[in-house]
Design a protein around this motif. Structure first.
Motif, PDB file in Angstrom:
ATOM      1  N   ASN A 492       0.829  -1.212   0.000  1.00 44.68           N
ATOM      2  CA  ASN A 492       0.000   0.000   0.000  1.00 44.68           C
ATOM      3  C   ASN A 492       0.860   1.257   0.000  1.00 44.68           C
ATOM      4  N   THR A 493       1.927   1.244   0.810  1.00 45.00           N
ATOM      5  CA  THR A 493       2.852   2.383   0.843  1.00 45.00           C
ATOM      6  C   THR A 493       3.531   2.548  -0.518  1.00 45.00           C
ATOM      7  N   MET A 494       3.945   1.434  -1.117  1.00 43.90           N
ATOM      8  CA  MET A 494       4.590   1.470  -2.421  1.00 43.90           C
ATOM      9  C   MET A 494       3.658   2.074  -3.473  1.00 43.90           C
ATOM     10  N   ASN A 495       2.396   1.637  -3.489  1.00 43.00           N
ATOM     11  CA  ASN A 495       1.435   2.164  -4.458  1.00 43.00           C
ATOM     12  C   ASN A 495       1.246   3.665  -4.307  1.00 43.00           C
ATOM     13  N   ALA A 496       1.196   4.127  -3.055  1.00 38.60           N
ATOM     14  CA  ALA A 496       1.036   5.568  -2.819  1.00 38.60           C
ATOM     15  C   ALA A 496       2.251   6.341  -3.318  1.00 38.60           C
ATOM     16  N   ASN A 497       3.451   5.811  -3.085  1.00 36.74           N
ATOM     17  CA  ASN A 497       4.675   6.513  -3.492  1.00 36.74           C
ATOM     18  C   ASN A 497       4.872   6.512  -5.005  1.00 36.74           C
ATOM     19  N   VAL A 498       4.492   5.415  -5.645  1.00 34.03           N
ATOM     20  CA  VAL A 498       4.647   5.324  -7.099  1.00 34.03           C
ATOM     21  C   VAL A 498       3.796   6.376  -7.810  1.00 34.03           C
ATOM     22  N   ALA A 499       2.691   6.783  -7.189  1.00 34.81           N
ATOM     23  CA  ALA A 499       1.795   7.769  -7.801  1.00 34.81           C
ATOM     24  C   ALA A 499       2.269   9.203  -7.603  1.00 34.81           C
ATOM     25  N   LYS A 500       3.324   9.406  -6.809  1.00 32.30           N
ATOM     26  CA  LYS A 500       3.788  10.763  -6.493  1.00 32.30           C
ATOM     27  C   LYS A 500       4.974  11.168  -7.358  1.00 32.30           C
ATOM     28  N   GLU A 501       5.192  12.493  -7.421  1.00 33.31           N
ATOM     29  CA  GLU A 501       6.415  13.009  -8.017  1.00 33.31           C
ATOM     30  C   GLU A 501       7.582  12.664  -7.093  1.00 33.31           C
ATOM     31  N   PRO A 502       8.787  12.438  -7.622  1.00 36.95           N
ATOM     32  CA  PRO A 502       9.915  12.021  -6.762  1.00 36.95           C
ATOM     33  C   PRO A 502      10.142  12.922  -5.550  1.00 36.95           C
ATOM     34  N   ALA A 503      10.030  14.230  -5.737  1.00 39.69           N
ATOM     35  CA  ALA A 503      10.305  15.151  -4.625  1.00 39.69           C
ATOM     36  C   ALA A 503       9.283  15.018  -3.505  1.00 39.69           C
ATOM     37  N   ALA A 504       8.094  14.494  -3.816  1.00 40.00           N
ATOM     38  CA  ALA A 504       7.030  14.398  -2.811  1.00 40.00           C
ATOM     39  C   ALA A 504       7.066  13.074  -2.041  1.00 40.00           C
ATOM     40  N   VAL A 505       7.945  12.148  -2.437  1.00 37.86           N
ATOM     41  CA  VAL A 505       7.985  10.824  -1.799  1.00 37.86           C
ATOM     42  C   VAL A 505       8.761  10.888  -0.484  1.00 37.86           C
ATOM     43  N   GLN A 506       8.117  10.446   0.595  1.00 34.36           N
ATOM     44  CA  GLN A 506       8.772  10.331   1.893  1.00 34.36           C
ATOM     45  C   GLN A 506       9.040   8.846   2.158  1.00 34.36           C
ATOM     46  N   LEU A 507      10.277   8.511   2.511  1.00 35.01           N
ATOM     47  CA  LEU A 507      10.676   7.114   2.643  1.00 35.01           C
ATOM     48  C   LEU A 507      10.555   6.566   4.069  1.00 35.01           C
ATOM     49  N   ASP A 508      10.191   7.421   5.009  1.00 32.72           N
ATOM     50  CA  ASP A 508      10.144   6.956   6.408  1.00 32.72           C
ATOM     51  C   ASP A 508       9.205   5.773   6.589  1.00 32.72           C
ATOM     52  N   GLY A 509       7.997   5.871   6.018  1.00 32.17           N
ATOM     53  CA  GLY A 509       7.032   4.786   6.154  1.00 32.17           C
ATOM     54  C   GLY A 509       7.520   3.506   5.491  1.00 32.17           C
ATOM     55  N   ALA A 510       8.148   3.650   4.306  1.00 25.72           N
ATOM     56  CA  ALA A 510       8.662   2.474   3.597  1.00 25.72           C
ATOM     57  C   ALA A 510       9.773   1.793   4.399  1.00 25.72           C
ATOM     58  N   ILE A 511      10.611   2.595   5.035  1.00 25.62           N
ATOM     59  CA  ILE A 511      11.706   2.036   5.856  1.00 25.62           C
ATOM     60  C   ILE A 511      11.138   1.303   7.065  1.00 25.62           C
ATOM     61  N   ASP A 512      10.126   1.903   7.714  1.00 32.35           N
ATOM     62  CA  ASP A 512       9.490   1.251   8.863  1.00 32.35           C
ATOM     63  C   ASP A 512       8.880  -0.090   8.459  1.00 32.35           C
ATOM     64  N   ASN A 513       8.245  -0.109   7.293  1.00 33.41           N
ATOM     65  CA  ASN A 513       7.645  -1.364   6.802  1.00 33.41           C
ATOM     66  C   ASN A 513       8.705  -2.430   6.577  1.00 33.41           C
ATOM     67  N   GLU A 514       9.816  -2.028   5.973  1.00 29.74           N
ATOM     68  CA  GLU A 514      10.895  -2.975   5.690  1.00 29.74           C
ATOM     69  C   GLU A 514      11.515  -3.495   6.991  1.00 29.74           C
ATOM     70  N   ASN A 515      11.700  -2.616   7.957  1.00 28.62           N
ATOM     71  CA  ASN A 515      12.251  -3.046   9.245  1.00 28.62           C
ATOM     72  C   ASN A 515      11.306  -4.033   9.945  1.00 28.62           C
ATOM     73  N   GLN A 516      10.000  -3.784   9.846  1.00 30.94           N
ATOM     74  CA  GLN A 516       9.025  -4.689  10.452  1.00 30.94           C
ATOM     75  C   GLN A 516       9.082  -6.064   9.779  1.00 30.94           C
ATOM     76  N   ILE A 517       9.187  -6.081   8.450  1.00 28.79           N
ATOM     77  CA  ILE A 517       9.270  -7.354   7.715  1.00 28.79           C
ATOM     78  C   ILE A 517      10.533  -8.111   8.117  1.00 28.79           C
ATOM     79  N   ASP A 518      11.651  -7.397   8.258  1.00 27.25           N
ATOM     80  CA  ASP A 518      12.899  -8.049   8.667  1.00 27.25           C
ATOM     81  C   ASP A 518      12.793  -8.622  10.081  1.00 27.25           C
ATOM     82  N   ARG A 519      12.167  -7.854  10.985  1.00 28.23           N
ATOM     83  CA  ARG A 519      12.013  -8.332  12.368  1.00 28.23           C
ATOM     84  C   ARG A 519      11.150  -9.593  12.406  1.00 28.23           C
ATOM     85  N   LEU A 520      10.051  -9.581  11.667  1.00 25.44           N
ATOM     86  CA  LEU A 520       9.185 -10.754  11.629  1.00 25.44           C
ATOM     87  C   LEU A 520       9.915 -11.954  11.051  1.00 25.44           C
TER      88      LEU A 520
END
Length: 586
Positions: A492-520
């Motif tokens: 869901n985060t990826m879909n939202a970011n893909v629809a944005k202009e590069p300057a508008a993309v914030q990676l904090d949420g994507a990083i949190d998601n990746e860290n959660q997947i790694d922890r699991l």
């Protein structure tokens, strides 16, 4: 007959210079306008009338009716315009394209500006290497403008002299002796000429040169202009053969609109030509008739032909304006939308070909990537159903087939979007920022295709478990469900970011998601080894579990890569106190 093969090749080469100049000129203008073209089209098409004005303005700016038409089709695809609104833009583009004829007639025949064109190239050539993007784009447009008129001058010089080649004149004159039938014949000639040159502007320029040099009469030239109006739509219809239903409908509408216009104009051709003749005599103060021909009317004939071109297209819009809803219904009847769900995973936005404006072309590629991301989302949902819902054999096989089709669709997306991006890179002089964005898009679609591959592999692993009747304990199933839920959030985060202009993309949420997947993954891997040691499930089922768990973690990595590409920047993973931390590269 003094006209040789070498002379003919000179004429073809001169035509090539003209078309090349027209291309550079048009591309330069579009780069200067940039994304403002999108704003003009999306903001000024509330109804058909404003659509006509918008189509005229956009074509006048870009000097390319094809670009205007493709942009209109794109906005219909995106839901920003209705098909009826897009028809107004197409009609306006018909009027806008007549500006080219005026430009050629005024500057190429009435005023001799070849020496000025060469000087313009001399002044602006150095700025082609400027670091200032806007200055470089202006220089490109002006150099293209100069080359265009040098090419036109070469065409005039390469066309054989009428007095030195009586045999060629007699040959052409022989076809002009059949009255009204001759006009119909030269409508076909104009159509074929446009198809051969693949440019209505080039075909119009040739017609203007021929009437200026006295090779054809004014009525014959007018018939060729009508044919060129049909020819430019045939080219678009050929291009739309591989397009979607919206591209086909727009091309069909353009064709029928122009053909209907040519038919009624042919019915009134002689009164219309006499009216143009009267206007030219009135404003030039000359008693010489362009209908009669003669050396003294050559300059006037070129201007009169441009006036006829504009007169026809403006009057055609006025006459047919009220009948557009009926023509739209007719086009929708002969070109129905048979796609439905079957057309859901076909390219929607770039099937009409590469736009000459690189910024807009990249935006269309981004829309396709958004659709690509939507397929990934649907694939995730289908794999989740496969893993956790108790399905009968037939339903399970149907779902497996659906997942396989998703995987094939993503393969198609990757190849076709990648080809499109390569074409943008090859066909245009891109700005540095745009080049970087295209590279990130290439990596983005590669990562998304890998995600689809892994999901398909997971579905095959589950199929193997089903065939061997292997089962997981309840805890393992619950852990796998948590992993899939974490991936759903990441997608869901990826879909939202893909629809944005590069300057508008914030990676904090994507990083949190990746860290959660790694922890699991780390936690569930440890649990898996404990279950193996306790004999909670068979080794075969355990092998599938750890394999699937690792594959899902790799999906998380690819999803983060997609987010990075959407943002136009890369992150560096670092281990601090056993935890993965991301820092921007550089």
């Amino acid at each position: 007959m003094n006209y040789s093969l070498f002379d003919f090749l000179q004429l073809i080469g001169s035509l090539g210079i003209f078309i090349f100049g027209m291309k550079i000129f048009s591309e330069g203008l579009q780069k200067i306008a940039g994304n403002r073209l999108k704003g003009i089209l999306s903001g000024m098409t509330r109804n058909r009338l404003t659509g006509v004005l918008t189509g005229f303005a956009t074509t006048a700016i870009t000097q390319s009716s094809t670009t205007t038409t493709v942009m209109a089709v794109t906005f219909v695809n995106a839901g920003l315009l209705t098909f009826v609104q897009s028809t107004g833009v197409i009609m306006g583009a018909n009027i806008g394209t007549t500006i080219t004829a005026w430009m050629v007639a005024l500057f190429g025949f009435k005023f001799k500006i070849t020496s000025i064109a060469v000087a313009v190239i001399g002044v602006f050539f150095a700025f082609l290497f400027s670091k200032n993007t806007r200055l470089r784009n202006i220089a490109e447009a002006m150099v293209g403008f100069g080359i265009l008129f040098i090419g036109l001058d070469f065409i005039k010089g390469a066309v054989p002299d009428i007095n030195s080649n009586p045999a060629i004149f007699a040959f052409l004159d022989g076809f002009a002796q059949y009255g009204y039938f001759s006009l119909l014949l030269f409508v076909v000639v104009g159509t074929v000429l446009t198809l051969l040159t693949q440019s209505s502007s080039a075909a119009t320029a040739i017609t203007l040169v021929m009437v200026f040099e006295g090779w054809i009469s004014f009525p014959i030239a007018a018939a060729m202009i009508l044919g060129e109006n049909i020819g430019t739509t045939v080219t678009a219809n050929i291009a739309a053969l591989v397009g979607n239903v919206h591209a086909k409908r727009a091309a069909r509408f353009h064709f029928f609109f122009n053909v209907i216009g040519v038919l009624w104009m042919l019915a009134l051709i002689y009164p219309a030509l006499h009216f143009i003749d009267f206007i030219m005599q009135y404003f030039t103060g000359s008693n010489a008739s362009v209908m009669a021909g003669g050396v003294e009317t050559r300059d006037t004939a070129a201007l009169g032909l441009s006036l006829f071109h504009t007169f026809f297209n403006v009057l055609n819009v006025i006459i047919l304006f009220a009948f557009i809803p009926y023509l739209v219904r007719f086009v929708e009847y002969i070109q129905p939308d048979r796609g439905g769900k079957d057309d859901e995973f076909h390219l929607r936005y770039i099937s009409a070909g590469v736009m000459t404006s690189p910024g807009l072309a990249v935006e269309q590629a981004q829309k396709e990537i958004q659709q690509f991301a939507g397929v990934i989302d649907k694939m995730h949902e289908s794999v989740t159903e496969l893993l956790f819902l108790p399905l009968p054999t037939q339903a399970r096989e149907k779902l497996m087939d659906k997942i396989h089709k998703f995987e094939e669709a993503t393969d198609q997306f990757e190849v076709e979007i990648s080809d499109y991006l390569v074409q943008i890179s090859e066909n245009t002089n891109l700005e540095h920022a745009l080049t970087g964005r295209i590279r990130f898009m290439q990596t983005m679609i590669n990562d998304m295709e890998r995600v689809a591959d892994i999901y398909y592999q997971i579905s095959k692993l589950h199929e193997r478990m089903t065939e061997t009747d292997s089962k997981w304990p309840e805890q393992a199933t619950e852990e796998m469900l948590q992993m899939m839920q974490a991936l759903a959030v990441a997608i869901n985060t990826m879909n939202a970011n893909v629809a944005k202009e590069p300057a508008a993309v914030q990676l904090d949420g994507a990083i949190d998601n990746e860290n959660q997947i790694d922890r699991l993954r780390d936690q569930f891997r440890d649990n898996h080894y404990l279950r193996l040691e306790n004999g909670d499930y068979a080794p075969r089922a355990g092998v599938v579990f750890i394999d699937m768990l690792n594959r899902l973690e790799r999906i998380g990595d690819h999803i983060l890569n997609v987010n990075e590409s959407a943002a136009g920047r890369r992150l560096k993973a670092m281990r601090i106190e056993g935890h993965k931390v991301y820092r921007p590269l550089g």
